[in-house]
Write a protein that holds these residues in place. Sequence first.
Motif, PDB file in Angstrom:
ATOM      1  N   ASN A  37       0.074  -9.547  -4.031  1.00 14.79           N
ATOM      2  CA  ASN A  37       0.936  -8.542  -3.240  1.00 14.79           C
ATOM      3  C   ASN A  37       1.830  -7.946  -3.937  1.00 14.79           C
ATOM      4  O   ASN A  37       2.740  -8.557  -4.470  1.00 14.79           O
ATOM      5  CB  ASN A  37       1.313  -8.999  -1.873  1.00 14.79           C
ATOM      6  CG  ASN A  37       0.402  -9.249  -1.007  1.00 14.79           C
ATOM      7  OD1 ASN A  37      -0.809  -8.576  -0.922  1.00 14.79           O
ATOM      8  ND2 ASN A  37       0.281 -10.093  -0.146  1.00 14.79           N
ATOM      9  N   GLY A  38       2.003  -6.409  -4.067  1.00 17.93           N
ATOM     10  CA  GLY A  38       3.119  -5.739  -4.542  1.00 17.93           C
ATOM     11  C   GLY A  38       3.076  -5.654  -6.081  1.00 17.93           C
ATOM     12  O   GLY A  38       3.981  -5.136  -6.563  1.00 17.93           O
ATOM     13  N   SER A  39       1.771  -5.959  -6.734  1.00 18.80           N
ATOM     14  CA  SER A  39       1.721  -5.910  -8.167  1.00 18.80           C
ATOM     15  C   SER A  39       1.286  -4.414  -8.648  1.00 18.80           C
ATOM     16  O   SER A  39       1.311  -4.094  -9.587  1.00 18.80           O
ATOM     17  CB  SER A  39       0.710  -6.675  -8.745  1.00 18.80           C
ATOM     18  OG  SER A  39      -0.593  -6.562  -7.978  1.00 18.80           O
ATOM     19  N   GLY A  40       0.884  -3.363  -7.547  1.00 22.77           N
ATOM     20  CA  GLY A  40       0.915  -1.954  -7.877  1.00 22.77           C
ATOM     21  C   GLY A  40      -0.514  -1.682  -7.878  1.00 22.77           C
ATOM     22  O   GLY A  40      -1.010  -0.590  -8.396  1.00 22.77           O
ATOM     23  N   LYS A  41      -1.397  -2.325  -7.196  1.00 22.15           N
ATOM     24  CA  LYS A  41      -2.750  -1.928  -7.134  1.00 22.15           C
ATOM     25  C   LYS A  41      -2.755  -0.577  -6.515  1.00 22.15           C
ATOM     26  O   LYS A  41      -3.356   0.298  -7.019  1.00 22.15           O
ATOM     27  CB  LYS A  41      -3.538  -2.866  -6.444  1.00 22.15           C
ATOM     28  CG  LYS A  41      -3.596  -4.425  -7.173  1.00 22.15           C
ATOM     29  CD  LYS A  41      -4.229  -5.286  -6.077  1.00 22.15           C
ATOM     30  CE  LYS A  41      -3.901  -5.668  -5.056  1.00 22.15           C
ATOM     31  NZ  LYS A  41      -2.875  -6.599  -4.873  1.00 22.15           N
ATOM     32  N   SER A  42      -2.284  -0.780  -5.087  1.00 14.40           N
ATOM     33  CA  SER A  42      -2.369   0.655  -4.471  1.00 14.40           C
ATOM     34  C   SER A  42      -1.849   1.827  -5.087  1.00 14.40           C
ATOM     35  O   SER A  42      -2.369   2.705  -5.158  1.00 14.40           O
ATOM     36  CB  SER A  42      -1.961   0.579  -3.031  1.00 14.40           C
ATOM     37  OG  SER A  42      -2.278  -0.656  -2.417  1.00 14.40           O
ATOM     38  N   THR A  43      -0.640   1.540  -5.916  1.00 17.63           N
ATOM     39  CA  THR A  43      -0.188   2.677  -6.597  1.00 17.63           C
ATOM     40  C   THR A  43      -1.001   3.214  -7.671  1.00 17.63           C
ATOM     41  O   THR A  43      -1.158   4.403  -7.807  1.00 17.63           O
ATOM     42  CB  THR A  43       1.338   2.023  -6.990  1.00 17.63           C
ATOM     43  OG1 THR A  43       1.937   1.543  -6.303  1.00 17.63           O
ATOM     44  CG2 THR A  43       1.868   3.303  -7.898  1.00 17.63           C
ATOM     45  N   LEU A  44      -1.616   2.414  -8.566  1.00 15.58           N
ATOM     46  CA  LEU A  44      -2.402   2.716  -9.547  1.00 15.58           C
ATOM     47  C   LEU A  44      -3.779   3.502  -8.956  1.00 15.58           C
ATOM     48  O   LEU A  44      -4.088   4.574  -9.600  1.00 15.58           O
ATOM     49  CB  LEU A  44      -3.038   1.259 -10.372  1.00 15.58           C
ATOM     50  CG  LEU A  44      -4.164   1.366 -11.287  1.00 15.58           C
ATOM     51  CD1 LEU A  44      -3.535   2.222 -12.308  1.00 15.58           C
ATOM     52  CD2 LEU A  44      -4.650   0.073 -11.820  1.00 15.58           C
ATOM     53  N   SER A 103       6.937   4.891 -11.878  1.00 14.31           N
ATOM     54  CA  SER A 103       7.968   4.151 -11.176  1.00 14.31           C
ATOM     55  C   SER A 103       8.414   5.114  -9.637  1.00 14.31           C
ATOM     56  O   SER A 103       8.235   6.030  -9.705  1.00 14.31           O
ATOM     57  CB  SER A 103       9.611   3.892 -12.000  1.00 14.31           C
ATOM     58  OG  SER A 103       9.639   5.057 -12.634  1.00 14.31           O
ATOM     59  N   TYR A 104       8.557   4.304  -8.935  1.00 13.11           N
ATOM     60  CA  TYR A 104       9.256   4.817  -7.342  1.00 13.11           C
ATOM     61  C   TYR A 104      10.740   4.714  -7.372  1.00 13.11           C
ATOM     62  O   TYR A 104      11.390   3.735  -7.440  1.00 13.11           O
ATOM     63  CB  TYR A 104       8.754   3.919  -6.231  1.00 13.11           C
ATOM     64  CG  TYR A 104       7.489   3.867  -5.795  1.00 13.11           C
ATOM     65  CD1 TYR A 104       6.715   5.061  -5.074  1.00 13.11           C
ATOM     66  CD2 TYR A 104       6.560   2.692  -5.909  1.00 13.11           C
ATOM     67  CE1 TYR A 104       5.524   4.983  -4.845  1.00 13.11           C
ATOM     68  CE2 TYR A 104       5.282   2.721  -5.582  1.00 13.11           C
ATOM     69  CZ  TYR A 104       4.616   3.971  -4.990  1.00 13.11           C
ATOM     70  OH  TYR A 104       3.536   4.050  -4.627  1.00 13.11           O
ATOM     71  N   GLY A 105      11.352   5.959  -7.776  1.00 16.98           N
ATOM     72  CA  GLY A 105      12.736   6.088  -8.159  1.00 16.98           C
ATOM     73  C   GLY A 105      13.120   5.194  -9.276  1.00 16.98           C
ATOM     74  O   GLY A 105      12.589   5.792 -10.390  1.00 16.98           O
TER      75      GLY A 105
HETATM   76  N1  LIG Z   1       6.132   4.692  -1.376  1.00 14.90           N
HETATM   77  C1  LIG Z   1       7.097   3.631  -1.866  1.00 14.90           C
HETATM   78  N2  LIG Z   1       8.140   3.896  -2.102  1.00 14.90           N
HETATM   79  C2  LIG Z   1       8.976   3.062  -2.822  1.00 14.90           C
HETATM   80  N3  LIG Z   1       8.394   1.878  -3.339  1.00 14.90           N
HETATM   81  C3  LIG Z   1       7.233   1.634  -2.977  1.00 14.90           C
HETATM   82  C4  LIG Z   1       6.372   2.589  -2.267  1.00 14.90           C
HETATM   83  N4  LIG Z   1       5.024   1.932  -2.295  1.00 14.90           N
HETATM   84  C5  LIG Z   1       4.954   0.980  -2.949  1.00 14.90           C
HETATM   85  N5  LIG Z   1       6.205   0.531  -3.287  1.00 14.90           N
HETATM   86  C6  LIG Z   1       6.572  -0.480  -4.175  1.00 14.90           C
HETATM   87  O1  LIG Z   1       5.877  -0.639  -5.351  1.00 14.90           O
HETATM   88  C7  LIG Z   1       5.353  -1.771  -5.507  1.00 14.90           C
HETATM   89  C8  LIG Z   1       3.904  -1.963  -5.586  1.00 14.90           C
HETATM   90  O2  LIG Z   1       3.265  -1.574  -4.265  1.00 14.90           O
HETATM   91  P1  LIG Z   1       1.743  -1.625  -4.033  1.00 14.90           P
HETATM   92  O3  LIG Z   1       0.999  -0.686  -4.863  1.00 14.90           O
HETATM   93  O4  LIG Z   1       1.569  -1.136  -2.781  1.00 14.90           O
HETATM   94  O5  LIG Z   1       1.175  -3.010  -4.248  1.00 14.90           O
HETATM   95  P2  LIG Z   1      -0.188  -3.552  -3.804  1.00 14.90           P
HETATM   96  O6  LIG Z   1      -1.138  -2.708  -3.556  1.00 14.90           O
HETATM   97  O7  LIG Z   1      -0.523  -4.340  -5.267  1.00 14.90           O
HETATM   98  O8  LIG Z   1       0.141  -4.475  -2.809  1.00 14.90           O
HETATM   99  C9  LIG Z   1       5.906  -2.819  -4.538  1.00 14.90           C
HETATM  100  O9  LIG Z   1       6.997  -3.583  -5.117  1.00 14.90           O
HETATM  101  C10 LIG Z   1       6.188  -2.043  -3.335  1.00 14.90           C
HETATM  102  O10 LIG Z   1       7.484  -2.351  -2.900  1.00 14.90           O
END
Ligand SMILES: Nc1ncnc2c1ncn2[C@@H]1O[C@H](COP(=O)(O)OP(=O)(O)O)[C@@H](O)[C@H]1O
Lengths: 294, 276
Positions: free
Chosen positions: B38-45, B12-14
């Motif tokens: 978009n925003g499903s968390g792919k980049s985060t993963l 989790s972010y925060g």
């Molecule tokens: N650095 C960050 N700080 C806070 N929230 C973030 C940050 N990066 C992404 N998020 C949130 O995390 C969620 C997933 O983001 P992300 O992994 O970029 O999704 P995707 O790549 O699938 O579009 C989004 O809701 C985004 O708002």
Amino acid sequence: MKYLSFYVLVIPNLILFILILLSGFLVKNKVNKQKNSLSIIDQLNHYSKLSGINTGYKLLVSLLLLIFCLLNGNIQVSILVIFITTFITVYFGKIDLSQYLKLFIIPFSFLILSCIAILLNFGTHLPTEVLASIKLWSFYIFVTDSSLLNSCTVFFRVLACISSLYFLIVNTPVDKILACLKHYHFPNVLIELMFLIYRFIFFLWEISIDMVTAAKLRFGFDSYPKTIKSIGMIGSNIFIVSFKKAQKFYNSMESRLYNGSLNFIFTESKVTPVEVGLFIFGICYFSFLYYSFQ
Amino acid sequence: MDILEIKDLTFSYGNEAVLKNVNLKLKKGEKLVILGANGSGKSTLFLIMNGVLKPDSGQIILDNSPVKLNKKGLRLLREHIGIVFQEAESQIIASTVFNEISFGLTNLGLSVDEVIKRTEETLDKLNIQNLRERAPHFLSGGEQKKVTIADIIAMKPEIVIFDEPTTSLDPIGVNNLKKILEDLSNESKTLVISTHLVNFAWEWADRIAVLNDGFIQKVGTPEQIFSDDELLYSAHLEKPILFELEDFLITKGLIKRGSYSRTVSELEEKLNLTLK
Ligand SMILES: Nc1ncnc2c1ncn2[C@@H]1O[C@H](COP(=O)(O)OP(=O)(O)O)[C@@H](O)[C@H]1O
Ligand SMILES: [Mg+2]
């Protein structure tokens, strides 16, 4: 008659100064067409025909020139330095003159403000050797011979210093400079800082240009209050955007195993005998100038 | 054989939970698409898989041994997994293409000769020798993408992750990308691509994992994924055009039900057969 030589010296320089100023404005009108003037540096230093020359050599030349300009208090010598560096960059480096002059716009505006501050004196009494004065209620704003000379000297000295640094920057890609500094055991932390700051100046600059354009298109700069408001909003936005961008940038560096030391690889060319010759000649020439114009 | 396994991952972010419980296995040499809005968390993963972000809980298992997230483990992860970032601008760091590509290599601690050799190889491989002395920030979008891909494959990771590689590309750029992907696949690299473009996923993927609401909802072959209407609806995804078209043609009796065609030319062949 006492001041004749002084005027002979100052007037041509003033004309030159005004010419540079004007060219600054002329160029400035064109800048808007091009996306940004700042990141030009990053482009120019790759196209420069001098970018292949040994970086250590250029670094040394530029530093020596810089020190020389700092020590030298003579206006003509300063102008000579400006001329020589510009000539080398434009003629041998094949850099477009107008592109090169554009780089002076930003330092120029700061410089002029400081020179005006040096030029003007304030006081309740006028000294004896006043060139011009304005009386405002009970006190005077005036220009003296020495303040005029001083401000001209400072002006050209600073300009000469800037152009000796530009000689290096415009003709050498920045990672080459850093690689060179690293080679001579400059501290890693400073190199990293320099590099990231350099990159981020461009980021910030590009981001702000885009934001200003976007705001203009939505009539954000129509009136004075709107302008102030837009600028405030853009300012705070830039902070957020650049922060996000910095994070992404750092993520990508980390995922490529970055560990705090930048290692760029360069095949440096050797210093040629001609270059050594020029260097020695330059040293002699500038020492001669320095002593004869003291 | 599983080359990488992600187990019970949360992040989790925060306070905002982005990944709630992610389980995923990567098979060696496969082409996996991670499909998610978009925003499903792919980049985060991906950032977690690379050790850039630290998960709240969960495990990353590389070649059947769990990776500890200490210095050694991170290095291991980053040597095995390379990410081509979504925005080339945030990945490009050097001021010549040559140096950009050598950035990761020098960080690997290779000798100068080796770095130069591998950089040259990569330049040849992606056919960008002509760009070597150019400033990467001033290249076109397609060229920049090539350079950022070169960055990563120069480091020879076994798994290459592409985060939404098609976003900034024009059709020619996408075709070039497909060629590069094919070459990499022939070298039996494991490739992972995140995207929300179902048509691209349909054509390219061996397997698809659907990421939605912090979970991997389903993993399967493209056929399995796109015939699951409920899944598509809940994950805000559409059906690929070719898939829908072929279904339609089957119900009209124009072609026989068999394995679905992945490209337009495959479908054309089938149609030609029946029309003869
Ligand atoms: N650095 C960050 N700080 C806070 N929230 C973030 C940050 N990066 C992404 N998020 C949130 O995390 C969620 C997933 O983001 P992300 O992994 O970029 O999704 P995707 O790549 O699938 O579009 C989004 O809701 C985004 O708002
Ligand atoms: Mg993303």
